[in-house]
Motif scaffolding. Structure first.
Motif, mmCIF file in Angstrom:
data_model
loop_
_atom_site.group_PDB
_atom_site.id
_atom_site.type_symbol
_atom_site.label_atom_id
_atom_site.label_comp_id
_atom_site.label_asym_id
_atom_site.label_seq_id
_atom_site.Cartn_x
_atom_site.Cartn_y
_atom_site.Cartn_z
ATOM 1 N N ILE A 1 4.408 -6.389 -3.115
ATOM 2 C CA ILE A 1 4.013 -5.044 -2.651
ATOM 3 C C ILE A 1 5.211 -4.102 -2.801
ATOM 4 O O ILE A 1 6.241 -4.297 -2.171
ATOM 5 C CB ILE A 1 3.514 -5.086 -1.191
ATOM 6 C CG1 ILE A 1 2.264 -5.967 -1.083
ATOM 7 C CG2 ILE A 1 3.208 -3.668 -0.690
ATOM 8 C CD1 ILE A 1 1.773 -6.188 0.337
ATOM 9 N N GLU B 1 5.152 -0.787 -2.241
ATOM 10 C CA GLU B 1 5.026 0.369 -1.341
ATOM 11 C C GLU B 1 6.259 0.506 -0.436
ATOM 12 O O GLU B 1 6.724 -0.461 0.142
ATOM 13 C CB GLU B 1 3.770 0.167 -0.488
ATOM 14 C CG GLU B 1 3.420 1.314 0.413
ATOM 15 C CD GLU B 1 3.134 2.595 -0.317
ATOM 16 O OE1 GLU B 1 3.837 3.585 -0.048
ATOM 17 O OE2 GLU B 1 2.231 2.610 -1.170
ATOM 18 N N LYS C 1 1.901 1.544 5.199
ATOM 19 C CA LYS C 1 1.079 1.213 4.034
ATOM 20 C C LYS C 1 1.336 -0.221 3.577
ATOM 21 O O LYS C 1 0.420 -0.921 3.147
ATOM 22 C CB LYS C 1 1.330 2.193 2.895
ATOM 23 C CG LYS C 1 0.726 3.562 3.151
ATOM 24 C CD LYS C 1 0.915 4.481 1.972
ATOM 25 C CE LYS C 1 0.318 5.859 2.238
ATOM 26 N NZ LYS C 1 0.627 6.812 1.170
ATOM 27 N N LYS D 1 -1.557 -3.012 3.339
ATOM 28 C CA LYS D 1 -1.831 -3.752 2.099
ATOM 29 C C LYS D 1 -1.778 -5.263 2.323
ATOM 30 O O LYS D 1 -2.633 -5.996 1.839
ATOM 31 C CB LYS D 1 -0.840 -3.353 0.995
ATOM 32 C CG LYS D 1 -1.177 -2.017 0.379
ATOM 33 C CD LYS D 1 -0.297 -1.716 -0.811
ATOM 34 C CE LYS D 1 -0.719 -0.389 -1.430
ATOM 35 N NZ LYS D 1 -0.095 -0.136 -2.706
ATOM 36 N N TYR E 1 -5.098 -7.821 2.235
ATOM 37 C CA TYR E 1 -5.067 -8.980 1.340
ATOM 38 C C TYR E 1 -5.384 -10.272 2.107
ATOM 39 O O TYR E 1 -6.224 -11.060 1.699
ATOM 40 C CB TYR E 1 -3.684 -9.076 0.681
ATOM 41 C CG TYR E 1 -3.486 -10.318 -0.154
ATOM 42 C CD1 TYR E 1 -4.028 -10.414 -1.424
ATOM 43 C CD2 TYR E 1 -2.744 -11.397 0.337
ATOM 44 C CE1 TYR E 1 -3.843 -11.551 -2.195
ATOM 45 C CE2 TYR E 1 -2.556 -12.539 -0.428
ATOM 46 C CZ TYR E 1 -3.106 -12.612 -1.688
ATOM 47 O OH TYR E 1 -2.932 -13.746 -2.447
#
Length: 158
Positions: free
Chosen positions: A123, A125, A130, A134, A138
């Motif tokens: 990830i 990000e 966020k 995420k 997932y």
């Protein structure tokens, strides 16, 4: 009438489905659908299913155990996703519970840890909220229990 598909006698269909079940574990729903696709009449379907159960080709408990083990070990699914998929296959509540009980709790938690860390590494990000979302999305999609997911996220993303 559709003449492109072959028709089967009761004996031929029984032999064909013995092979189908011997190849890998099957659930009742899958088997009945296969017989319907072979255009077998309801009486024949019942007779074949009874034969397969009597001769241990078809065993719902064994299917549930095998399915849960496979999806956990190979696809890294959590208990919620495995339960949902087994329910769609019309597996009894008793067999679902028995299949989930075989999953070792220690290994289960270790698998969640490894999966979360691996995913977190992918990830990109930068916003912390966020990133958390995420990772949560997932893990929840893969059927991990929400309390375990949020505990893991709190531990990994400060």
């Amino acid at each position: 009438m559709d003449f492109s598909r072959p028709t089967y006698t009761l004996e031929e269909a029984t032999r064909k489905l013995e092979g189908y079940c011997a190849y890998q574990e099957r659930c009742h729903k899958e088997l009945v659908q296969k017989l319907r696709d072979m255009r077998m009449i309801p009486d024949a379907i019942d007779q074949i299913v009874v034969h397969l159960i009597d001769h241990n080709f078809l065993n719902e408990e064994r299917f549930a155990m095998s399915y849960a083990r496979g999806k956990f070990n190979i696809k890294k699914w959590g208990r919620n996703r495995i339960t949902q998929e087994l329910k769609q296959r019309e597996i009894s509540k008793y067999n679902i519970q028995k299949a989930l009980a075989q999953l070792d709790t220690h290994v289960y938690v270790e698998t969640l840890d490894a999966l979360a860390k691996k995913r977190l590494g992918t990830i990109t990000e930068s916003n912390i909220q966020k990133r958390r979302k995420k990772l949560a999305d997932y893990l929840l999609y893969r059927g991990w229990e929400s309390h375990l997911v949020y505990e893991k996220i709190s531990e990994l993303i400060k």
